[in-house]
Design a protein around this motif. Structure first.
Motif, PDB file in Angstrom:
ATOM      1  N   ASN A 193      25.939  10.193  18.950  1.00  0.00           N
ATOM      2  CA  ASN A 193      24.801   9.520  18.328  1.00  0.00           C
ATOM      3  C   ASN A 193      25.141   9.000  16.932  1.00  0.00           C
ATOM      4  N   LEU A 240      20.726  16.510  15.318  1.00  0.00           N
ATOM      5  CA  LEU A 240      21.533  15.753  16.291  1.00  0.00           C
ATOM      6  C   LEU A 240      22.768  16.545  16.728  1.00  0.00           C
ATOM      7  N   GLU A 251      22.222   7.148  21.002  1.00  0.00           N
ATOM      8  CA  GLU A 251      21.085   6.734  20.171  1.00  0.00           C
ATOM      9  C   GLU A 251      21.504   6.363  18.745  1.00  0.00           C
ATOM     10  N   HIS A 253      19.592   6.815  15.467  1.00  0.00           N
ATOM     11  CA  HIS A 253      18.380   7.494  14.992  1.00  0.00           C
ATOM     12  C   HIS A 253      18.173   7.146  13.516  1.00  0.00           C
TER      13      HIS A 253
END
Ligand code: NAD
Length: 275
Positions: A193, A240, A251, A253
């Motif tokens: 991520n 995360l 993702e 974020h």
């Protein structure tokens, strides 16, 4: 622990071992995330870039109980290989890696993007985007029980931000590589991520032209009407990297007080020309 990054102690990261890449000093985003992981019982190893930073990183590492502090310049493949070889020998496995590394010639973080040189384009891409893939290649074989890889990115990947220039292009490549890495590594239960942080006063940020203006603009126009703190970014980074985010991968974020959702100046924000 600095007051800003303080958070309730807990055990969310107990039993997990991870590598932190990108601490330059106690204002580094990577340090804020390290403190949050430490507060939750995680065990940390650190890399530093060059001898000058070693003397800053060693005491910080010691303050969170870490004595694994290794040199690593991501442009030097041998130093990257050596870090992961040491972690294999010391820990045998790895649960998470935080990558908080970026670089561009600051002469090209002002003026027009169109004037970017081929040399600085290639170097910025190598250090700020490709290095995350190089890290993932070496982390994968050590993540035998699954794992989590997180990199730091910025809104300049998605929208034009004045002065961000080639770094915006490198961050766009970084965010795309997060998605491809998430697909490649997902079957091994390794999540990948990006954390898109709002502007913060760090060493790297000081190279960006008119950075104080960017900070002020975000403070006045983000939905939370403030800039992000180390605690904001530290907590989200820890989330995360932890099992709390077990279903999250590929993702980007945003941890930016909501600024990325905004299309225009806030009604109550002063005209920026008068601030
Ligand atoms: P920082 O200066 O504290 O950290 C940058 C780190 O990159 C330093 O530790 C430096 O040693 C490392 N680095 C640079 N070139 C390297 C190389 N060749 N090999 C190994 N390490 C190298 O600044 P920061 O703001 O904490 O930056 C961390 C990350 O966060 C960067 O990816 C940055 O783009 C990102 N970010 C910063 C902001 C901000 O406003 N500060 C916002 C969003 C994202």
């Amino acid at each position: 622990m600095s007051e800003d990054a303080s958070m309730t102690a807990g055990s969310l990261m107990r039993g997990k071992k991870g590598l932190i890449m990108g601490v330059a000093n106690d204002r580094s985003i990577a340090w804020g995330i390290s403190e949050a992981i430490h507060a939750q019982g995680g065990e940390l190893a650190f890399t530093y870039q060059g001898e000058a930073l070693k003397k800053r990183v060693e005491p910080l590492a010691a303050s969170v109980g870490s004595d694994i502090v290794l040199p690593c310049d991501v442009t030097d493949t041998a130093s990257l290989d050596a870090v992961f070889a040491t972690l294999k020998d010391t820990w045998g496995k790895l649960d998470f890696v935080l990558h908080a590394i970026a670089y561009s010639d600051k002469e090209e973080l002002k003026g027009r993007y169109v004037d970017t040189s081929a040399e600085n384009f290639a170097q910025s891409m190598m250090i700020s985007a490709y290095s995350f893939t190089a890290v993932a290649q070496r982390a994968e074989p050590l993540m035998t029980d699954g794992g989590s890889l997180v990199t730091l990115t910025y809104l300049g990947a998605e929208r034009v931000i004045p002065h961000y220039n080639v770094m915006g292009v490198a961050k766009a490549a970084l965010e795309a590589s997060v998605r491809y890495l998430a697909e490649d590594l997902g079957r091994s239960d390794i999540r990948v991520n990006g954390l898109s942080a709002g502007p913060m006063k760090t060493l790297a940020a000081s190279g960006i032209g008119d950075f104080r203006y960017i900070l002020k603009w975000n403070e006045l126009n983000s939905p939370l009407r403030r800039n992000v703190s180390m605690a904001d970014v530290g907590g989200a980074g820890m989330y995360l990297l932890s099992d709390l985010a077990s279903g999250v991968t590929g993702e980007t974020h945003h941890v930016d007080c909501g600024y990325h959702t905004v299309g225009m100046k806030a009604v109550d924000a002063p005209d920026i020309s008068t601030v």
